[in-house]
Design an enzyme around this catalytic site. Structure first.
Site, PDB file in Angstrom:
ATOM      1  CD  GLN A  28       3.477   5.780   2.537  1.00 21.03           C
ATOM      2  OE1 GLN A  28       2.242   5.221   1.996  1.00 21.03           O
ATOM      3  NE2 GLN A  28       4.378   4.966   3.105  1.00 21.03           N
TER       4      GLN A  28
ATOM      5  N   GLY B 204       0.744  -1.488  -0.070  1.00 26.30           N
ATOM      6  CA  GLY B 204      -0.027  -0.006  -0.021  1.00 26.30           C
ATOM      7  C   GLY B 204       0.956   1.064   0.119  1.00 26.30           C
TER       8      GLY B 204
ATOM      9  CG  HIS C 246       0.486   6.838   5.308  1.00 27.33           C
ATOM     10  ND1 HIS C 246       1.551   7.428   6.006  1.00 27.33           N
ATOM     11  CD2 HIS C 246       0.670   5.557   4.915  1.00 27.33           C
ATOM     12  CE1 HIS C 246       2.388   6.304   6.119  1.00 27.33           C
ATOM     13  NE2 HIS C 246       1.908   5.348   5.720  1.00 27.33           N
TER      14      HIS C 246
ATOM     15  CB  CYS D 268       5.131   2.231   7.556  1.00 29.19           C
ATOM     16  SG  CYS D 268       4.828   3.676   6.646  1.00 29.19           S
ATOM     17  CG  LEU D 269       6.845   0.938   1.805  1.00 28.60           C
ATOM     18  CD1 LEU D 269       6.378   1.127   0.410  1.00 28.60           C
ATOM     19  CD2 LEU D 269       8.055  -0.127   1.551  1.00 28.60           C
TER      20      LEU D 269
ATOM     21  CG  HIS E 224      -0.830   1.562   7.198  1.00 25.68           C
ATOM     22  ND1 HIS E 224       0.314   1.003   8.229  1.00 25.68           N
ATOM     23  CD2 HIS E 224      -0.024   2.737   6.616  1.00 25.68           C
ATOM     24  CE1 HIS E 224       1.725   1.498   7.875  1.00 25.68           C
ATOM     25  NE2 HIS E 224       1.187   2.356   6.781  1.00 25.68           N
ATOM     26  CD  GLU E 225      -1.061   2.597   2.766  1.00 25.65           C
ATOM     27  OE1 GLU E 225      -0.576   3.647   2.701  1.00 25.65           O
ATOM     28  OE2 GLU E 225      -0.423   1.506   3.034  1.00 25.65           O
TER      29      GLU E 225
END
Ligand code: NI
Length: 176
Positions: A55, A50, A143, A97-98, A139-140
């Site tokens: 990000q 995701g 963000h 998370c990235l 989660h997304e």
């Protein structure tokens, strides 16, 4: 080697862009389509399941995700202006998370969600998800609101991560 021409830079904690709420998308144009394509490419290259526009440094309410995150079949989903309209049951998942390198922690979220938004053509799109995909979508969407998964863990665990990060950054500095 395969050329990854449109891989975008992934911003990492504590970059302020990750703390800034994204703006609703008002126009679905070519620029937005390009952003979506590049985000999908960047997500799979990372690799991740995701990615939210914050990000990659773009404050627009767009998320991309893998529809079958357990199988990773490259079946990408897109939601523009997503909103969680229904959430049921609780699930605890070890998240990463990235944008939060080298860290994972258990987070409690809804186990089933319905997320409402627009698809990339601008048509209304409802996605019902459970399990890992439900976790990923929450989660997304977080963000887009400037929230990271580490905002959901205890202050003590967060402090440990910050300490680890400071050490990692210092080591990187010394190597440069
Ligand atoms: Ni993330």
């Amino acid at each position: 080697m395969e050329e990854t021409a449109h891989e975008m830079k992934i911003y990492t904690y504590p970059d302020p862009v990750l703390k800034t709420p994204a703006e609703p998308v008002r126009e679905i144009d070519g620029e937005l389509q390009r952003l979506i394509d590049w985000m999908i490419e960047t997500m799979y290259d990372a690799p991740g399941i995701g990615l939210a526009a914050n990000q990659v440094g773009v404050l627009k309410r767009v998320i991309v995700f893998e529809r079958q995150p357990r199988e990773r079949r490259r079946n990408p989903g897109v939601l523009i202006n997503p909103e969680i309209v229904l959430g049921e049951d609780q699930i605890k998942w070890e998240e990463a998370c990235l944008s939060v390198p080298d860290f994972s922690a258990e987070v409690v979220r809804k186990g089933q969600v319905k997320v409402r938004g627009l698809d990339r053509q601008g048509n209304p799109s409802d996605i019902e998800a459970e399990d890992l995909l439900a976790v990923c979508l929450q989660h997304e969407v977080d963000h887009l609101n400037g929230t990271l998964f580490i905002d959901h863990i205890s202050a003590l665990k967060r402090a440990l991560y910050k300490k680890k990060l400071t050490k990692m950054l210092k080591e990187q500095d010394e190597m440069d």
